[in-house]
Design a protein around this motif. Structure first.
Motif, mmCIF file in Angstrom:
data_model
loop_
_atom_site.group_PDB
_atom_site.id
_atom_site.type_symbol
_atom_site.label_atom_id
_atom_site.label_comp_id
_atom_site.label_asym_id
_atom_site.label_seq_id
_atom_site.Cartn_x
_atom_site.Cartn_y
_atom_site.Cartn_z
ATOM 1 N N GLU A 69 -48.058 27.478 36.990
ATOM 2 C CA GLU A 69 -48.503 28.751 37.537
ATOM 3 C C GLU A 69 -49.799 29.156 36.842
ATOM 4 O O GLU A 69 -49.847 29.259 35.619
ATOM 5 C CB GLU A 69 -47.441 29.833 37.325
ATOM 6 N N ALA A 70 -50.840 29.371 37.643
ATOM 7 C CA ALA A 70 -52.136 29.710 37.080
ATOM 8 C C ALA A 70 -52.106 31.100 36.452
ATOM 9 O O ALA A 70 -51.485 32.030 36.971
ATOM 10 C CB ALA A 70 -53.206 29.649 38.163
ATOM 11 N N ALA A 71 -52.782 31.252 35.308
ATOM 12 C CA ALA A 71 -52.889 32.545 34.651
ATOM 13 C C ALA A 71 -53.869 33.430 35.414
ATOM 14 O O ALA A 71 -54.951 32.983 35.811
ATOM 15 C CB ALA A 71 -53.347 32.380 33.207
ATOM 16 N N GLY A 72 -53.491 34.686 35.627
ATOM 17 C CA GLY A 72 -54.361 35.621 36.325
ATOM 18 C C GLY A 72 -54.289 37.000 35.714
ATOM 19 O O GLY A 72 -53.335 37.327 34.992
ATOM 20 N N PRO A 73 -55.282 37.842 35.982
ATOM 21 C CA PRO A 73 -55.316 39.168 35.358
ATOM 22 C C PRO A 73 -54.180 40.085 35.780
ATOM 23 O O PRO A 73 -53.987 41.142 35.172
ATOM 24 C CB PRO A 73 -56.682 39.727 35.782
ATOM 25 N N HIS A 74 -53.424 39.706 36.813
ATOM 26 C CA HIS A 74 -52.263 40.509 37.220
ATOM 27 C C HIS A 74 -51.057 40.266 36.319
ATOM 28 O O HIS A 74 -50.090 41.026 36.374
ATOM 29 C CB HIS A 74 -51.880 40.180 38.665
ATOM 30 N N HIS A 75 -51.101 39.248 35.483
ATOM 31 C CA HIS A 75 -49.946 38.914 34.644
ATOM 32 C C HIS A 75 -49.788 39.906 33.489
ATOM 33 O O HIS A 75 -50.763 40.266 32.824
ATOM 34 C CB HIS A 75 -50.077 37.496 34.074
ATOM 35 N N ARG A 76 -48.549 40.292 33.251
ATOM 36 C CA ARG A 76 -48.231 41.124 32.097
ATOM 37 C C ARG A 76 -48.117 40.269 30.849
ATOM 38 O O ARG A 76 -47.909 39.057 30.910
ATOM 39 C CB ARG A 76 -46.908 41.865 32.318
ATOM 40 N N PHE A 77 -48.197 40.949 29.687
ATOM 41 C CA PHE A 77 -47.999 40.297 28.399
ATOM 42 C C PHE A 77 -47.547 41.345 27.399
ATOM 43 O O PHE A 77 -47.735 42.553 27.602
ATOM 44 C CB PHE A 77 -49.294 39.619 27.917
ATOM 45 N N ARG A 78 -46.942 40.904 26.320
ATOM 46 C CA ARG A 78 -46.536 41.823 25.259
ATOM 47 C C ARG A 78 -47.793 42.219 24.469
ATOM 48 O O ARG A 78 -48.479 41.362 23.912
ATOM 49 C CB ARG A 78 -45.516 41.166 24.333
ATOM 50 N N ILE A 79 -48.061 43.516 24.402
ATOM 51 C CA ILE A 79 -49.308 43.969 23.771
ATOM 52 C C ILE A 79 -49.147 44.178 22.264
ATOM 53 O O ILE A 79 -50.123 44.463 21.573
ATOM 54 C CB ILE A 79 -49.855 45.238 24.424
ATOM 55 N N LEU A 228 -39.227 39.803 30.160
ATOM 56 C CA LEU A 228 -40.380 40.492 30.715
ATOM 57 C C LEU A 228 -40.201 40.669 32.220
ATOM 58 O O LEU A 228 -39.733 39.764 32.913
ATOM 59 C CB LEU A 228 -41.664 39.700 30.437
ATOM 60 N N ARG A 229 -40.609 41.829 32.716
ATOM 61 C CA ARG A 229 -40.495 42.116 34.146
ATOM 62 C C ARG A 229 -41.707 41.607 34.907
ATOM 63 O O ARG A 229 -42.822 41.604 34.397
ATOM 64 C CB ARG A 229 -40.423 43.629 34.370
ATOM 65 N N GLY A 230 -41.478 41.236 36.169
ATOM 66 C CA GLY A 230 -42.578 40.919 37.069
ATOM 67 C C GLY A 230 -43.388 39.707 36.637
ATOM 68 O O GLY A 230 -43.020 38.975 35.707
ATOM 69 N N PRO A 231 -44.532 39.466 37.300
ATOM 70 C CA PRO A 231 -45.385 38.333 36.914
ATOM 71 C C PRO A 231 -45.876 38.513 35.486
ATOM 72 O O PRO A 231 -46.377 39.579 35.118
ATOM 73 C CB PRO A 231 -46.547 38.416 37.906
ATOM 74 N N HIS A 232 -45.733 37.463 34.670
ATOM 75 C CA HIS A 232 -46.121 37.590 33.264
ATOM 76 C C HIS A 232 -46.512 36.244 32.683
ATOM 77 O O HIS A 232 -46.108 35.189 33.188
ATOM 78 C CB HIS A 232 -44.978 38.194 32.436
ATOM 79 N N LEU A 233 -47.306 36.317 31.632
ATOM 80 C CA LEU A 233 -47.580 35.124 30.845
ATOM 81 C C LEU A 233 -46.311 34.676 30.131
ATOM 82 O O LEU A 233 -45.496 35.502 29.725
ATOM 83 C CB LEU A 233 -48.648 35.402 29.790
ATOM 84 N N HIS A 234 -46.171 33.380 29.960
ATOM 85 C CA HIS A 234 -45.185 32.843 29.016
ATOM 86 C C HIS A 234 -45.901 32.644 27.689
ATOM 87 O O HIS A 234 -47.050 32.191 27.657
ATOM 88 C CB HIS A 234 -44.609 31.516 29.517
#
Length: 372
Positions: A69-79, A228-234
């Motif tokens: 899955e390509a990384a995109g700016p819509h992906h969530r991440f732990r800040i 993590l919810r929704g589209p997110h980085l692993h």
């Protein structure tokens, strides 16, 4: 306790003071991010970069290498420790409303909570908790993270109250106000202060005061769920082990929040531009205490003085976040005309605990390309 950025200042210094050549022709930020994902060793990266009112956002590499899955700016991440600026904003707003004073001792707001050998809760002010001059440190127990890293129970819950208790077992790092040292536990105490003063869940205060007014619909504050919810980085450690599933319970107001590059950029732009605080509280936000990492701490924000490739010395403002599997940088130049939010999906907590290498490569070139 580590894992939400106890060494955030050190990481920040490592990011921006690391040696490296400037990115080559074309878009220098894209080129530098491409180097991080290619030979740099990160599976993926997501970016929002702003120059004036011109904004670009992009991803590189993979959000999840296993599924491609390509990384995109819509992906969530732990800040991670970027959370602290949200918490500090609420504390400063409460000060502006007269609900508390930054000169209040923690004993007044949390009577009986700060108890331990050598602690003087009547002398530790809320301002000291905000700017890391309280002397309150994180748990020194080397086995603190064993349930997650040794026993493999990523859903293990350690409550903020338990973290605070375990932090206070050992003597403080220094007398209140006499030195500076980054402290996650100080921000757990601030979370408790917010709840004591407002008689409300700190997550609801952040939602009402910051997320809703700014329209940050992709940002949320998990309490204990490791997912993590929704589209997110692993997120991964240095060996490639997937660290995405990891309870943020111990991190709470020190580093539990989840966001996207756009939401985080919107928040920090509003905060640093003075749109969230009254002038007196904005001055407190930017009232700096020098640290030994080449910069200074404000109230929930950090600065670093950086020598840019052209030899000019500049100051960058913002935060970093470092926690299991994720490393992020949210920084602006001093006048706010340039901004970068960069999220990467490797950070090795076990290596941090043992003094090892935490990220494959510091993103110095990307940060300098965007902000210098």
């Amino acid at each position: 306790m580590r894992g939400s950025g106890k060494l955030a200042a050190g990481v920040l210094a490592g990011v921006l003071l690391a040696s490296g050549t400037a990115a080559a022709a074309g878009d220098p930020v894209r080129a530098a991010v491409g180097d991080l994902v290619g030979e740099g060793g990160f599976p993926g990266a997501i970016v929002q970069v702003r120059n004036g009112e011109a904004v670009s956002r992009f991803g590189d590499g993979y959000a999840n290498p296993a599924t491609r899955e390509a990384a995109g700016p819509h992906h969530r991440f732990r800040i991670a420790s970027n959370t602290k600026s949200f918490v500090a904003t609420v504390v400063l707003r409460l000060a502006g409303e007269g609900a508390l004073s930054l000169d209040d001792p923690v004993e007044r707001r949390l009577p009986g909570v700060v108890r331990g050998p050598g602690y003087e809760p009547g002398k530790i002010t809320l301002r000291m908790l905000l700017n890391h001059t309280s002397g309150v440190h994180d748990p020194l127990d080397p086995h603190f993270f064993d349930p997650y890293l040794v026993q493999g129970n990523r859903a293990h819950i350690i409550t903020p109250s338990e973290v605070i208790r375990r932090s206070l077992v050992d003597r403080p790092s220094f007398a209140p106000g006499t030195d500076v040292k980054y402290s996650n536990t100080a921000y757990l105490l601030l979370g408790k202060v917010i709840e004591a003063v407002t008689r409300n869940d700190v997550r609801e205060e952040i939602q009402r005061r910051i997320l809703d007014p700014l329209g940050l619909g992709h940002t949320y504050f998990p309490l204990w769920s490791p997912f993590l919810r929704g589209p997110h980085l692993h997120g991964y450690d240095m060996s490639g082990e997937d660290m995405t599933v990891f309870s943020p319970s111990y991190d709470w107001t020190a580093g539990a929040m989840v966001s996207t590059v756009d939401d985080l950029a919107t928040f920090h732009r509003a905060l640093l531009a003075g749109r969230l605080l009254e002038p007196a509280q904005q001055a407190e936000l930017k009232r700096l205490v020098p640290n030994d990492e080449g910069g200074a701490y404000g109230a929930g924000v950090e600065t670093l003085d950086v020598k840019c490739p052209d030899g000019e010395k500049k100051t960058f403002w913002g935060n970093t976040g470092a926690g299991p599997g994720f490393f992020s940088v949210s920084m602006s130049n001093a006048d706010g005309s340039k901004q970068l939010v960069l999220a990467l999906n490797v950070y090795d907590l076990a290596a941090e605990l043992n003094g090892g290498q935490r990220v494959p490569k510091p993103p110095a070139d990307a940060v300098k390309a965007a902000l210098c």
